[in-house]
Design a protein around this motif. Structure first.
Motif, mmCIF file in Angstrom:
data_model
loop_
_atom_site.group_PDB
_atom_site.id
_atom_site.type_symbol
_atom_site.label_atom_id
_atom_site.label_comp_id
_atom_site.label_asym_id
_atom_site.label_seq_id
_atom_site.Cartn_x
_atom_site.Cartn_y
_atom_site.Cartn_z
ATOM 1 N N ASP A 1 0.829 -1.201 0.000
ATOM 2 C CA ASP A 1 0.000 0.000 0.000
ATOM 3 C C ASP A 1 0.866 1.256 0.000
ATOM 4 O O ASP A 1 0.594 2.204 -0.725
ATOM 5 C CB ASP A 1 -0.950 0.004 1.198
ATOM 6 N N LYS A 2 1.912 1.265 0.812
ATOM 7 C CA LYS A 2 2.809 2.417 0.842
ATOM 8 C C LYS A 2 3.448 2.615 -0.528
ATOM 9 O O LYS A 2 3.591 3.741 -1.002
ATOM 10 C CB LYS A 2 3.891 2.238 1.903
ATOM 11 N N LYS A 3 3.841 1.519 -1.129
ATOM 12 C CA LYS A 3 4.481 1.590 -2.447
ATOM 13 C C LYS A 3 3.502 2.148 -3.475
ATOM 14 O O LYS A 3 3.866 2.995 -4.292
ATOM 15 C CB LYS A 3 4.962 0.204 -2.859
ATOM 16 N N ILE B 1 0.927 4.096 -2.921
ATOM 17 C CA ILE B 1 0.695 5.507 -2.621
ATOM 18 C C ILE B 1 1.907 6.331 -3.071
ATOM 19 O O ILE B 1 1.755 7.389 -3.690
ATOM 20 C CB ILE B 1 0.383 5.710 -1.128
ATOM 21 N N ALA B 2 3.100 5.837 -2.781
ATOM 22 C CA ALA B 2 4.317 6.542 -3.200
ATOM 23 C C ALA B 2 4.364 6.668 -4.720
ATOM 24 O O ALA B 2 4.704 7.730 -5.257
ATOM 25 C CB ALA B 2 5.553 5.793 -2.698
ATOM 26 N N LYS C 1 5.809 11.311 3.434
ATOM 27 C CA LYS C 1 4.353 11.200 3.337
ATOM 28 C C LYS C 1 3.869 9.771 3.569
ATOM 29 O O LYS C 1 2.799 9.565 4.129
ATOM 30 C CB LYS C 1 3.862 11.712 1.985
ATOM 31 N N VAL C 2 4.632 8.766 3.107
ATOM 32 C CA VAL C 2 4.173 7.377 3.250
ATOM 33 C C VAL C 2 4.838 6.647 4.412
ATOM 34 O O VAL C 2 4.508 5.502 4.683
ATOM 35 C CB VAL C 2 4.345 6.572 1.939
ATOM 36 N N THR D 1 8.364 6.000 5.024
ATOM 37 C CA THR D 1 9.460 5.100 4.687
ATOM 38 C C THR D 1 10.709 5.948 4.451
ATOM 39 O O THR D 1 10.715 7.134 4.753
ATOM 40 C CB THR D 1 9.111 4.221 3.465
ATOM 41 N N ASP E 1 -2.217 14.219 3.855
ATOM 42 C CA ASP E 1 -1.104 13.332 4.212
ATOM 43 C C ASP E 1 -1.532 12.341 5.292
ATOM 44 O O ASP E 1 -1.237 11.143 5.213
ATOM 45 C CB ASP E 1 0.099 14.132 4.708
ATOM 46 N N ILE F 1 -3.753 9.683 3.778
ATOM 47 C CA ILE F 1 -2.995 8.680 3.021
ATOM 48 C C ILE F 1 -2.320 7.696 3.969
ATOM 49 O O ILE F 1 -2.374 6.484 3.760
ATOM 50 C CB ILE F 1 -1.964 9.358 2.091
ATOM 51 N N LYS F 2 -1.707 8.200 5.025
ATOM 52 C CA LYS F 2 -1.061 7.315 5.999
ATOM 53 C C LYS F 2 -2.085 6.398 6.657
ATOM 54 O O LYS F 2 -1.826 5.216 6.877
ATOM 55 C CB LYS F 2 -0.301 8.131 7.043
ATOM 56 N N ALA G 1 -2.992 3.661 4.237
ATOM 57 C CA ALA G 1 -1.895 2.695 4.127
ATOM 58 C C ALA G 1 -1.884 1.758 5.324
ATOM 59 O O ALA G 1 -1.609 0.566 5.178
ATOM 60 C CB ALA G 1 -0.562 3.415 4.004
#
Length: 150
Positions: free
Chosen positions: A7-9, A11-12, A29-30, A32, A139, A142-143, A146
């Motif tokens: 999910d982070k990937k 979104i990134a 933002k994600v 990482t 932001d 989104i987090k 994720a």
């Protein structure tokens, strides 16, 4: 745990493809590291994807409609009584129609990020404080999204 990384990937990737963020900003933002974002970009060919984003969903739909018309024209050129789609043509028509429906109705992370970026670009000259607040809230959203992949 792997689901969260996917999910982070995703979104990134959306932030990179639809925005003008640095690797550091995307990483923050994600949640990482910049090195991870850099690796995702390299492994996923994101630079090449961003270059190919000049085509819009409406243009893709238009191309699909032309393909449907071409198949229907071929069927219409057959002798009377034989103007029916073959199983392969019927399958192609169904798949093309499904692709159009999906493009017209799906709203994914890239679409949400794109709309948010356009909204921020519009809001920033009007009210920088509100734009900053919206950016922070988006932001956080989104987090949160994720983290729901746990």
């Amino acid at each position: 745990m792997a689901k969260i990384n996917i999910d982070k990937k995703d979104i990134a990737k959306s932030l990179f493809l639809n925005g003008a963020f640095t690797q550091e900003e995307i990483a923050a933002k994600v949640g990482t590291t910049r090195q991870t974002v850099s690796r995702w970009m390299k492994d996923g060919g994101w630079e090449e994807m961003k270059a190919s984003l000049t085509i819009t969903p409406d243009q893709i739909i238009s191309q699909i409609h032309r393909q449907i018309m071409e198949i229907n024209n071929r069927i219409g050129e057959r002798e009377p009584g034989r103007r029916f789609a073959t199983p392969q043509e019927a399958d192609a028509l169904a798949k093309l129609a499904g692709a159009v429906k999906k493009l017209e109705t799906d709203i994914g992370v890239p679409d949400c990020v794109s709309v948010a970026m356009r909204f921020l670009a519009w809001l920033r000259p009007l009210d920088t404080g509100a734009a900053r607040q919206f950016g922070n809230l988006f932001d956080a959203f989104i987090k949160d999204q994720a983290s729901k992949g746990k």
